[in-house]
Design a protein around this motif. Sequence first.
Motif, PDB file in Angstrom:
ATOM      1  N   ASN A   1     -23.264 103.915  61.585  1.00 39.02           N
ATOM      2  CA  ASN A   1     -23.891 102.772  62.249  1.00 39.02           C
ATOM      3  C   ASN A   1     -24.848 103.200  63.367  1.00 39.02           C
ATOM      4  OD1 ASN A   1     -24.182  99.897  62.479  1.00 39.02           O
ATOM      5  ND2 ASN A   1     -22.928  99.986  64.328  1.00 39.02           N
ATOM      6  N   THR A   2     -24.827 104.470  63.707  1.00 38.27           N
ATOM      7  CA  THR A   2     -25.684 104.988  64.772  1.00 38.27           C
ATOM      8  C   THR A   2     -27.161 104.776  64.463  1.00 38.27           C
ATOM      9  OG1 THR A   2     -24.020 106.634  65.350  1.00 38.27           O
ATOM     10  CG2 THR A   2     -26.262 107.046  66.127  1.00 38.27           C
ATOM     11  N   TYR A   3     -27.561 104.922  63.197  1.00 35.95           N
ATOM     12  CA  TYR A   3     -28.974 104.729  62.840  1.00 35.95           C
ATOM     13  C   TYR A   3     -29.449 103.338  63.272  1.00 35.95           C
ATOM     14  CZ  TYR A   3     -28.086 108.681  59.688  1.00 35.95           C
ATOM     15  OH  TYR A   3     -27.736 109.892  59.159  1.00 35.95           O
ATOM     16  N   LYS A   4     -28.643 102.336  62.979  1.00 33.06           N
ATOM     17  CA  LYS A   4     -28.982 100.949  63.337  1.00 33.06           C
ATOM     18  C   LYS A   4     -29.090 100.801  64.857  1.00 33.06           C
ATOM     19  CE  LYS A   4     -27.096  96.268  63.116  1.00 33.06           C
ATOM     20  NZ  LYS A   4     -25.923  95.467  62.713  1.00 33.06           N
ATOM     21  N   LYS A   5     -28.150 101.381  65.577  1.00 31.64           N
ATOM     22  CA  LYS A   5     -28.160 101.285  67.037  1.00 31.64           C
ATOM     23  C   LYS A   5     -29.382 101.978  67.636  1.00 31.64           C
ATOM     24  CE  LYS A   5     -23.207 100.786  67.794  1.00 31.64           C
ATOM     25  NZ  LYS A   5     -22.044 101.343  68.506  1.00 31.64           N
ATOM     26  N   VAL A   6     -29.767 103.115  67.075  1.00 34.91           N
ATOM     27  CA  VAL A   6     -30.952 103.829  67.552  1.00 34.91           C
ATOM     28  C   VAL A   6     -32.200 102.972  67.328  1.00 34.91           C
ATOM     29  CG1 VAL A   6     -32.456 105.832  67.178  1.00 34.91           C
ATOM     30  CG2 VAL A   6     -29.974 106.129  67.306  1.00 34.91           C
ATOM     31  N   ARG A   7     -32.318 102.373  66.138  1.00 32.87           N
ATOM     32  CA  ARG A   7     -33.472 101.503  65.859  1.00 32.87           C
ATOM     33  C   ARG A   7     -33.523 100.319  66.819  1.00 32.87           C
ATOM     34  NH1 ARG A   7     -32.156 102.977  60.538  1.00 32.87           N
ATOM     35  NH2 ARG A   7     -30.880 101.116  60.230  1.00 32.87           N
ATOM     36  N   GLN A   8     -32.366  99.718  67.089  1.00 31.98           N
ATOM     37  CA  GLN A   8     -32.314  98.587  68.016  1.00 31.98           C
ATOM     38  C   GLN A   8     -32.720  99.004  69.422  1.00 31.98           C
ATOM     39  OE1 GLN A   8     -28.213  97.445  67.357  1.00 31.98           O
ATOM     40  NE2 GLN A   8     -28.801  95.780  65.958  1.00 31.98           N
ATOM     41  N   LEU A   9     -32.241 100.147  69.868  1.00 31.88           N
ATOM     42  CA  LEU A   9     -32.597 100.638  71.191  1.00 31.88           C
ATOM     43  C   LEU A   9     -34.083 100.959  71.260  1.00 31.88           C
ATOM     44  CD1 LEU A   9     -31.936 101.522  74.043  1.00 31.88           C
ATOM     45  CD2 LEU A   9     -31.081 103.696  73.101  1.00 31.88           C
ATOM     46  N   LYS A  10     -34.632 101.558  70.219  1.00 35.79           N
ATOM     47  CA  LYS A  10     -36.059 101.876  70.183  1.00 35.79           C
ATOM     48  C   LYS A  10     -36.892 100.605  70.285  1.00 35.79           C
ATOM     49  CE  LYS A  10     -39.187 105.060  69.817  1.00 35.79           C
ATOM     50  NZ  LYS A  10     -39.263 106.160  70.772  1.00 35.79           N
ATOM     51  N   GLU A  11     -36.452  99.519  69.650  1.00 38.95           N
ATOM     52  CA  GLU A  11     -37.150  98.237  69.745  1.00 38.95           C
ATOM     53  C   GLU A  11     -37.163  97.721  71.181  1.00 38.95           C
ATOM     54  OE1 GLU A  11     -35.568  95.372  66.968  1.00 38.95           O
ATOM     55  OE2 GLU A  11     -35.810  96.766  65.296  1.00 38.95           O
TER      56      GLU A  11
ATOM     57  N   ALA B   1     -33.144 114.520  60.667  1.00 41.10           N
ATOM     58  CA  ALA B   1     -34.447 113.910  60.373  1.00 41.10           C
ATOM     59  C   ALA B   1     -34.352 112.389  60.369  1.00 41.10           C
ATOM     60  CB  ALA B   1     -34.995 114.426  59.046  1.00 41.10           C
ATOM     61  N   GLN B   2     -33.267 111.853  59.813  1.00 38.31           N
ATOM     62  CA  GLN B   2     -33.082 110.398  59.787  1.00 38.31           C
ATOM     63  C   GLN B   2     -32.941 109.840  61.198  1.00 38.31           C
ATOM     64  OE1 GLN B   2     -29.752 110.728  56.823  1.00 38.31           O
ATOM     65  NE2 GLN B   2     -30.561 108.728  56.229  1.00 38.31           N
ATOM     66  N   LEU B   3     -32.286 110.575  62.078  1.00 35.90           N
ATOM     67  CA  LEU B   3     -32.126 110.119  63.457  1.00 35.90           C
ATOM     68  C   LEU B   3     -33.475 110.066  64.176  1.00 35.90           C
ATOM     69  CD1 LEU B   3     -28.831 111.982  64.313  1.00 35.90           C
ATOM     70  CD2 LEU B   3     -29.175 109.487  64.342  1.00 35.90           C
ATOM     71  N   VAL B   4     -34.277 111.093  63.978  1.00 34.35           N
ATOM     72  CA  VAL B   4     -35.607 111.106  64.588  1.00 34.35           C
ATOM     73  C   VAL B   4     -36.458 109.982  64.008  1.00 34.35           C
ATOM     74  CG1 VAL B   4     -37.739 112.445  64.821  1.00 34.35           C
ATOM     75  CG2 VAL B   4     -35.518 113.536  65.223  1.00 34.35           C
ATOM     76  N   GLU B   5     -36.367 109.779  62.708  1.00 33.63           N
ATOM     77  CA  GLU B   5     -37.099 108.694  62.062  1.00 33.63           C
ATOM     78  C   GLU B   5     -36.673 107.329  62.619  1.00 33.63           C
ATOM     79  OE1 GLU B   5     -36.969 106.817  57.675  1.00 33.63           O
ATOM     80  OE2 GLU B   5     -37.532 108.940  57.732  1.00 33.63           O
ATOM     81  N   ALA B   6     -35.394 107.181  62.957  1.00 33.95           N
ATOM     82  CA  ALA B   6     -34.892 105.927  63.517  1.00 33.95           C
ATOM     83  C   ALA B   6     -35.347 105.715  64.951  1.00 33.95           C
ATOM     84  CB  ALA B   6     -33.364 105.900  63.444  1.00 33.95           C
ATOM     85  N   GLY B   7     -35.743 106.819  65.642  1.00 36.81           N
ATOM     86  CA  GLY B   7     -36.249 106.680  67.001  1.00 36.81           C
ATOM     87  C   GLY B   7     -35.666 107.629  68.019  1.00 36.81           C
ATOM     88  N   ALA B   8     -34.752 108.494  67.617  1.00 31.33           N
ATOM     89  CA  ALA B   8     -34.149 109.441  68.556  1.00 31.33           C
ATOM     90  C   ALA B   8     -35.177 110.479  69.003  1.00 31.33           C
ATOM     91  CB  ALA B   8     -32.956 110.145  67.919  1.00 31.33           C
ATOM     92  N   ASP B   9     -35.096 110.853  70.276  1.00 31.73           N
ATOM     93  CA  ASP B   9     -36.002 111.857  70.852  1.00 31.73           C
ATOM     94  C   ASP B   9     -35.305 113.182  71.099  1.00 31.73           C
ATOM     95  OD1 ASP B   9     -38.340 110.017  71.410  1.00 31.73           O
ATOM     96  OD2 ASP B   9     -36.774 109.009  72.572  1.00 31.73           O
ATOM     97  N   VAL B  10     -34.001 113.134  71.386  1.00 33.65           N
ATOM     98  CA  VAL B  10     -33.216 114.317  71.731  1.00 33.65           C
ATOM     99  C   VAL B  10     -31.954 114.302  70.881  1.00 33.65           C
ATOM    100  CG1 VAL B  10     -31.992 115.526  73.589  1.00 33.65           C
ATOM    101  CG2 VAL B  10     -34.058 114.202  74.124  1.00 33.65           C
ATOM    102  N   LEU B  11     -31.650 115.428  70.243  1.00 34.85           N
ATOM    103  CA  LEU B  11     -30.448 115.537  69.431  1.00 34.85           C
ATOM    104  C   LEU B  11     -29.522 116.603  70.004  1.00 34.85           C
ATOM    105  CD1 LEU B  11     -32.083 115.517  65.866  1.00 34.85           C
ATOM    106  CD2 LEU B  11     -31.216 113.558  67.174  1.00 34.85           C
ATOM    107  N   VAL B  12     -28.240 116.286  70.113  1.00 34.39           N
ATOM    108  CA  VAL B  12     -27.241 117.234  70.583  1.00 34.39           C
ATOM    109  C   VAL B  12     -26.393 117.626  69.375  1.00 34.39           C
ATOM    110  CG1 VAL B  12     -25.284 117.613  72.131  1.00 34.39           C
ATOM    111  CG2 VAL B  12     -27.208 116.161  72.862  1.00 34.39           C
TER     112      VAL B  12
END
Length: 97
Positions: A29-39, A62-73
């Motif tokens: 569900n993180t992908y959805k949350k990242v997209r919502q936060l990016k919006e 790659a999917q996380l960055v595509e969803a809007g993430a800038d930094v990955l841990v």
Amino acid sequence: LLEDVIGDIDLVCMMSVNPGFGGQSFIENTYKKVRQLKEIITRNNASTLIEVDGGVTDKNAAQLVEAGADVLVAGSFVFKAEDPSRTIKNLKSLVNS
């Protein structure tokens, strides 16, 4: 809650596992949350970065960055790898292409 203060925040750390210990499975569900936060960030013309922490691997980076993430841990994925340097290099190539 972030809507009113997003312009004042430099970085939001979004946990993509249940906090507590390393090596947990990524929560899809993180992908959805990242997209919502990016919006929210875009709608408010904010420069806030999105950091995703937990369960990051070469399968989802790659999917996380595509969803809007800038930094990955990617702690456990990197430090438990046979060749951590190569693993980091591979992750960077996946998200910088």
